[in-house]
Write a protein that holds these residues in place. Sequence first.
Motif, mmCIF file in Angstrom:
data_model
loop_
_atom_site.group_PDB
_atom_site.id
_atom_site.type_symbol
_atom_site.label_atom_id
_atom_site.label_comp_id
_atom_site.label_asym_id
_atom_site.label_seq_id
_atom_site.Cartn_x
_atom_site.Cartn_y
_atom_site.Cartn_z
ATOM 1 N N ALA A 1 0.774 -1.238 0.165
ATOM 2 C CA ALA A 1 -0.054 -0.016 -0.093
ATOM 3 C C ALA A 1 0.873 1.179 0.035
ATOM 4 N N ARG A 2 1.958 1.367 0.675
ATOM 5 C CA ARG A 2 2.757 2.473 0.922
ATOM 6 C C ARG A 2 3.480 2.558 -0.506
ATOM 7 N N ASP A 3 4.078 1.624 -1.123
ATOM 8 C CA ASP A 3 4.552 1.708 -2.498
ATOM 9 C C ASP A 3 3.654 2.241 -3.380
ATOM 10 N N ALA A 4 2.255 1.846 -3.427
ATOM 11 C CA ALA A 4 1.281 2.421 -4.398
ATOM 12 C C ALA A 4 1.064 3.912 -4.220
ATOM 13 N N VAL A 5 1.040 4.045 -2.908
ATOM 14 C CA VAL A 5 0.913 5.657 -2.502
ATOM 15 C C VAL A 5 1.973 6.571 -2.944
ATOM 16 N N GLY A 6 3.313 5.883 -2.601
ATOM 17 C CA GLY A 6 4.387 6.647 -3.305
ATOM 18 C C GLY A 6 4.282 6.764 -4.641
ATOM 19 N N ASP A 7 3.796 5.727 -5.487
ATOM 20 C CA ASP A 7 3.672 6.012 -6.723
ATOM 21 C C ASP A 7 2.861 6.975 -7.242
ATOM 22 N N CYS A 8 1.435 7.132 -6.520
ATOM 23 C CA CYS A 8 0.689 8.364 -6.637
ATOM 24 C C CYS A 8 1.177 9.568 -6.221
ATOM 25 N N ILE A 9 1.927 9.547 -5.121
ATOM 26 C CA ILE A 9 2.511 10.909 -4.952
ATOM 27 C C ILE A 9 3.550 11.352 -6.065
ATOM 28 N N ASP A 10 4.361 10.354 -6.492
ATOM 29 C CA ASP A 10 5.325 10.696 -7.650
ATOM 30 C C ASP A 10 4.348 11.231 -8.557
ATOM 31 N N ARG A 11 3.473 10.795 -9.007
ATOM 32 C CA ARG A 11 2.365 11.180 -10.308
ATOM 33 C C ARG A 11 2.061 12.679 -9.992
ATOM 34 N N PHE A 12 1.778 12.940 -8.551
ATOM 35 C CA PHE A 12 1.177 14.414 -8.369
ATOM 36 C C PHE A 12 2.592 15.271 -8.326
ATOM 37 N N ASN A 13 3.740 14.901 -8.135
ATOM 38 C CA ASN A 13 5.099 15.623 -8.051
ATOM 39 C C ASN A 13 5.261 16.084 -9.511
ATOM 40 N N GLU A 14 4.808 15.016 -10.426
ATOM 41 C CA GLU A 14 5.232 15.428 -11.958
ATOM 42 C C GLU A 14 4.075 16.196 -12.477
ATOM 43 N N LEU A 15 2.895 16.112 -11.867
ATOM 44 C CA LEU A 15 1.713 16.886 -12.349
ATOM 45 C C LEU A 15 2.121 18.583 -11.883
ATOM 46 N N ASP A 16 2.542 18.762 -10.837
ATOM 47 C CA ASP A 16 2.976 19.819 -10.265
ATOM 48 C C ASP A 16 3.894 20.860 -10.787
ATOM 49 N N ASP A 17 3.823 20.689 -12.109
ATOM 50 C CA ASP A 17 5.292 21.196 -12.939
ATOM 51 C C ASP A 17 5.473 22.703 -13.046
#
Length: 107
Positions: A54-70
């Motif tokens: 679950a933490r890995d999946a949340v980490g991947d989601c956060i990475d996507r938001f990090n990329e979106l926050d360009d």
Amino acid sequence: MADRAALQRLREGRFFKGWDGAVASDRVEASEASMRQLIDALLAAGPEIDEDEARDAVGDCIDRFNELDDEGWINTIEREEIAEQIGRVVGLCGFEFDEDWLDERDW
């Protein structure tokens, strides 16, 4: 144990409807897609989701938001709502949500 039916219902709804008109539509769509990807990953893990998975999946989601926050568009309101939605998902997986689930965020 994860509430798979509730996760599926959550997946089918809107996560950030309140952003409509205030945040560019492509960012709203990408943000909602990121949340659906999170739920898909958790559902794929099976009924007994391990906290590390679950933490890995949340980490991947956060990475996507990090990329979106360009351009730095994720501000206080968006940040709180993203955290709230991730927290909902984490809770439906049977885990207690706190700020350490969001450690990887840049926003």
